[in-house]
Write a protein that holds these residues in place. Sequence first.
Motif, PDB file in Angstrom:
ATOM      1  N   VAL A  37     -19.644  71.102 -21.965  1.00  0.00           N
ATOM      2  CA  VAL A  37     -19.990  71.212 -23.379  1.00  0.00           C
ATOM      3  C   VAL A  37     -18.946  70.449 -24.185  1.00  0.00           C
ATOM      4  CG1 VAL A  37     -20.300  72.767 -25.334  1.00  0.00           C
ATOM      5  CG2 VAL A  37     -21.118  73.438 -23.070  1.00  0.00           C
ATOM      6  N   ARG A 200     -24.202  69.139 -23.513  1.00  0.00           N
ATOM      7  CA  ARG A 200     -24.446  69.502 -24.921  1.00  0.00           C
ATOM      8  C   ARG A 200     -23.242  69.088 -25.743  1.00  0.00           C
ATOM      9  NH1 ARG A 200     -24.527  75.277 -25.775  1.00  0.00           N
ATOM     10  NH2 ARG A 200     -23.597  75.636 -23.726  1.00  0.00           N
ATOM     11  N   GLU A 211     -25.196  72.337 -32.931  1.00  0.00           N
ATOM     12  CA  GLU A 211     -25.409  71.851 -31.580  1.00  0.00           C
ATOM     13  C   GLU A 211     -26.331  70.644 -31.558  1.00  0.00           C
ATOM     14  OE1 GLU A 211     -27.198  73.502 -27.322  1.00  0.00           O
ATOM     15  OE2 GLU A 211     -26.279  74.873 -28.750  1.00  0.00           O
TER      16      GLU A 211
END
Length: 217
Positions: A37, A200, A211
């Motif tokens: 992430v 992500r 996000e």
Amino acid sequence: MMKESLCEVNNLGLRYHRGESAILQGLSLSLFKGEIVGIRGENGAGKSSLLKAIAGLLPYQEGEIRMPKEVRKGLSYLPQDLSLYDSLTALENLIFYGKIQGIPGRLLKTRGNWLLEELGLSQKSREKLSALSGGMKRRVHLASALMLRPSILLLDEPTVGCDEESYHRIRDLLLKMKQQGTGMLLISHGRGELEDLADRILTLEQGKLREKCISSD
């Protein structure tokens, strides 16, 4: 197939001093096994504070950070500033940090040499750190955090100032660790680095996360 959660951050609120504006507010995120992430945001947005809070190095006032005990034991944090010893060799630095992390003595050299080989530094293992280039030091810095074979790896600008070879060596090793199940939170300002590595991307704005999904997997 359900993903295995490594860490859950719920409604996290953090401020450095009473009465000051919150650095992080109502922040929630999940990190899963084998996931990278990415986190981006302007300077002072609280990115490093978030990693330090998850690592247990910075107290927070609101919310909770949940992870299994075995995951917590396998958490490794890599700060942006180099935390190595110029008077030691590359391998000696890794052995030193491996001992701190509780790695058995018989595994220290084996694991250290493996990491240096993966990072293209086998020929430099016995050289003093002071003799290495900035990019090589960045590779050793990453290796110091990987001696633990972490379940969670928190990375604050791991390739800042790197030359192209060092960047690719670090990228390839991180992708290998991902395949082995390590979950990572990665802060970077490098152009295209998060798109290159992350599943992500979370943008930190005024203490909150937005996000961006970049993977079709």
